[in-house]
Design a protein around this motif. Sequence first.
Motif, PDB file in Angstrom:
ATOM      1  N   GLU A  80      64.693  60.343  36.319  1.00 14.03           N
ATOM      2  CA  GLU A  80      65.483  59.642  35.311  1.00 14.03           C
ATOM      3  C   GLU A  80      66.483  60.608  34.688  1.00 14.03           C
ATOM      4  O   GLU A  80      66.132  61.429  33.846  1.00 14.03           O
ATOM      5  N   VAL A  82      69.339  61.137  32.273  1.00 13.28           N
ATOM      6  CA  VAL A  82      69.870  60.481  31.080  1.00 13.28           C
ATOM      7  C   VAL A  82      71.360  60.757  30.928  1.00 13.28           C
ATOM      8  O   VAL A  82      72.125  59.906  30.476  1.00 13.28           O
ATOM      9  N   ASN A  92      64.739  62.898  31.695  1.00 11.00           N
ATOM     10  CA  ASN A  92      63.560  62.429  30.971  1.00 11.00           C
ATOM     11  C   ASN A  92      62.365  62.623  31.900  1.00 11.00           C
ATOM     12  O   ASN A  92      62.132  61.833  32.810  1.00 11.00           O
ATOM     13  N   ALA A 285      64.959  59.582  24.047  1.00  9.74           N
ATOM     14  CA  ALA A 285      64.204  58.904  25.099  1.00  9.74           C
ATOM     15  C   ALA A 285      63.059  58.113  24.468  1.00  9.74           C
ATOM     16  O   ALA A 285      62.322  58.649  23.640  1.00  9.74           O
TER      17      ALA A 285
END
Length: 302
Positions: A80, A82, A92, A285
């Motif tokens: 992931e 970001v 993340n 997050a």
Amino acid sequence: MTKKMKMTINEEKGRLDKVLADHLKQFTRSQIQHWIKEEYVTVNGQPEKGNYKVKNGDVVEAIEPEVVPLEILAEDIPLEIVYEDEAVLVVNKPQGMVVHPSAGHLTGTLVNALMYHVKDLSGINGVIRPGIVHRIDKDTSGLLMVAKNDQAHEMLAEQLKEKTSLRRYVALVHGHILHEKGTIDAPIGRSKEDRKKQGIIDDGKPAVTHFKVLERFNEYTLVELELETGRTHQIRVHMKYIGFPIAGDPTYGPRKTLAGKGQFLHAKVLGFKHPTSGDFLTFEAPLPEIFEKTLAELRENG
């Protein structure tokens, strides 16, 4: 094969790391400092810090640790991302993922994933930690900044050193914290009882953690924590020290705790000055699903 080197101090003066570097010119000072940190160096049979001032008659022994070559493979692991640009990216990290390869974790790490998804990564930390500016523990989830070139790496690392970056965590801890906020200022170093753990040590490195209560439950408290320093296991050690260990922490907390896959600790907010534009960027997050589910259950149960 390991190699042991021994010397007796006669007229040498100064810091242990510098004296060793002067004698062992085939090695860099950073290598020697790493040996000292990992206790491959002893003075009169006892480990000392790099700034230890050597004295006449001191017997210094150094062991060159065996280098085990590691082949770091790019792996197509879901990641992931970001934020990403030409200099930095923010990821993340999920709970359960190790940040970089080591003897016990050669695959499945964040670095393995980064090498697949990202073309360029800084090389300052060597082949095992390309792009890695700072770390969070395997079972801690949340945001990490990654450098894509050496210049960006140096600037981001300097912000960590100068305490100008922003690192804010959320944790669920055992117990009922009565104060609304507080600061924990206690030095951290390797535990003298268990070398695999960190602890509050008089001659440890300075460590400061600020906390604020977000929500209280019957037997737990939800807190927000902000790091002023970044010592190994800092939040986990500090919260145990004040009597409120993190729920699910297998190392520093009670063994029987809430159902989960590790400590309920999440790096929620990350902020830093962009190494190219100079703008201060802030990222957030959301809590992992298991964390949110646990909080919902605690609210339901009172």
